[in-house]
Design an enzyme around this catalytic site. Structure first.
Site, PDB file in Angstrom:
ATOM      1  N   LEU A  19       0.867  -1.181   0.000  1.00 48.68           N
ATOM      2  CA  LEU A  19       0.000   0.000   0.000  1.00 48.68           C
ATOM      3  C   LEU A  19       0.901   1.228   0.000  1.00 48.68           C
ATOM      4  O   LEU A  19       1.791   1.352   0.848  1.00 48.68           O
ATOM      5  CB  LEU A  19      -0.906   0.030   1.231  1.00 48.68           C
ATOM      6  CG  LEU A  19      -2.216  -0.754   1.178  1.00 48.68           C
ATOM      7  CD1 LEU A  19      -2.964  -0.587   2.494  1.00 48.68           C
ATOM      8  CD2 LEU A  19      -3.099  -0.318   0.018  1.00 48.68           C
ATOM      9  N   ASP A  20       0.675   2.142  -0.946  1.00 49.45           N
ATOM     10  CA  ASP A  20       1.469   3.359  -1.020  1.00 49.45           C
ATOM     11  C   ASP A  20       1.237   4.230   0.211  1.00 49.45           C
ATOM     12  O   ASP A  20       0.205   4.102   0.888  1.00 49.45           O
ATOM     13  CB  ASP A  20       1.094   4.160  -2.270  1.00 49.45           C
ATOM     14  CG  ASP A  20       1.500   3.438  -3.550  1.00 49.45           C
ATOM     15  OD1 ASP A  20       2.415   2.607  -3.486  1.00 49.45           O
ATOM     16  OD2 ASP A  20       0.885   3.709  -4.601  1.00 49.45           O
ATOM     17  N   PRO A  21       2.167   5.150   0.504  1.00 50.64           N
ATOM     18  CA  PRO A  21       1.970   6.053   1.645  1.00 50.64           C
ATOM     19  C   PRO A  21       0.654   6.829   1.596  1.00 50.64           C
ATOM     20  O   PRO A  21       0.063   7.125   2.630  1.00 50.64           O
ATOM     21  CB  PRO A  21       3.176   6.997   1.541  1.00 50.64           C
ATOM     22  CG  PRO A  21       4.248   6.150   0.918  1.00 50.64           C
ATOM     23  CD  PRO A  21       3.519   5.289  -0.077  1.00 50.64           C
TER      24      PRO A  21
END
Length: 335
Positions: A42-44
């Site tokens: 999951l991206d930031p």
């Protein structure tokens, strides 16, 4: 400690930072050293379900990468960024804003098997280099289309924001859903009114159940283009990854609290929780012994396909049966 801890990842940290937080909680709780891995990046700028595998469960983390996932995401219309999300710079603008009726009319185009071009700011490799590294250098990035499957795509109730910020004035509606497979579960959002069908919208929130390899940012871009405008993602939240939902997920603060309190067992899901979508197979001691040695079972009473083999509820192996032979796909070192 062999199993899963499901984290509700907040905005900000990346997936590897969450893994580090789990390792720290294990260390502070006195659980000893264990392998830890996550089941899908999951991206930031994304939040939601992040399955974290511990111990022998790490052997199943790869299956999470291949699993279908569900996301809620908001598209803001009128501007497109180079990253297709809030992080990038604006590269295109349009005065066109779609109506609810217009959005409803295009959903079917993006349901079922589709082709999409991944974002140039992605981890895909081009001639041995990450696409996002090339993009940051200002180099031209050309990525091939890929086939993905969108099993369901629907508008979440009460999420459309009109250009006047008035929130619309239509009568209450249910979520608009277009399904290629099984229908989605009832929406978590309250059934509040959507904007009127003819009102121009500055943004809308959708829920999508997608196959592995699907880029939600690309999906948002393409939906906006189909509506005669441009758009980018302003909110992305994963609500399901494989068999895991938000129901057992805990915050990073709760993780730290349980670690310091030597109580991580309270939130640990069993190793088999990652295999809830395949049948369980009971073994006798002889059969378990053969599988633990990597040997095949001949004539084992199991349907063709994957199975979760156990001996007295102790995980032995993820197995595959074909033509009357059962072989080990992943063995677990548990007694």
């Amino acid at each position: 400690m062999h199993g899963w801890i499901i984290i509700d990842k907040p905005l900000g940290p990346g997936s590897t930072q969450v893994v580090s937080a789990v390792k720290r909680a294990l260390r502070e709780g006195g659980y000893g050293k264990h392998k830890v891995g996550h089941g899908g990046t999951l991206d930031p700028l994304a939040s939601g379900v992040l399955p974290v595998a511990i111990g022998e469960a790490t052997k199943l983390a790869g299956r999470m990468l291949d699993a279908s996932k569900r996301y809620d995401f908001t598209i803001r219309f009128g501007t497109q960024t180079d990253t297709l999300d809030l992080e990038g710079k604006v590269i295109a603008e349009s005065p066109v804003r779609p109506t609810l009726a217009g959005i409803e009319s295009v959903l079917a185009r993006f349901t079922g098997p589709i082709e999409q071009v991944p974002p140039i700011y992605s981890a895909l490799k081009v001639d041995g280099e990450r696409a996002y590294d090339l993009a940051r250098k200002g180099e031209e990035v050309v990525l091939a289309t890929r086939k993905v499957t969108i099993s369901s795509l629907r508008i979440l109730p009460g999420t459309g924001r009109g250009t006047s910020e008035a929130g619309g004035g239509g009568s209450p509606r249910n979520a608009t859903a277009v399904d290629a497979a099984t229908p989605p579960p009832p929406p978590a959002a309250p059934a509040v009114p959507l904007p009127a069908s003819g009102e121009e919208l500055s943004e809308i929130t959708l829920s999508a159940f997608v196959s592995k390899g699907t880029y939600i940012r690309s999906l948002a871009r393409d939906i906006a283009l189909a509506l005669g405008t441009v758009g980018h993602v302003t909110m992305l939240r994963r609500t399901k990854a494989g068999p895991f939902t938000l129901a057992p997920a805990i915050s990073l603060d709760k993780l730290a609290e349980l670690g310091k309190g030597h109580a991580l067992e309270e939130t640990l899901l069993p190793l088999g929780a990652g295999l809830d979508d395949i049948p369980a197979l009971s073994l006798d001691p002889d059969q378990a012994g053969r599988l633990r040695k990597g040997l095949r079972l001949i004539g084992f009473a199991a349907d063709d396909g994957l199975g979760f083999a156990t001996l007295d509820d102790v995980p032995v192996a993820l197995v595959e049966t074909e033509g009357g032979e059962t072989r080990v796909v992943r063995g677990f070192n548990l007694e």
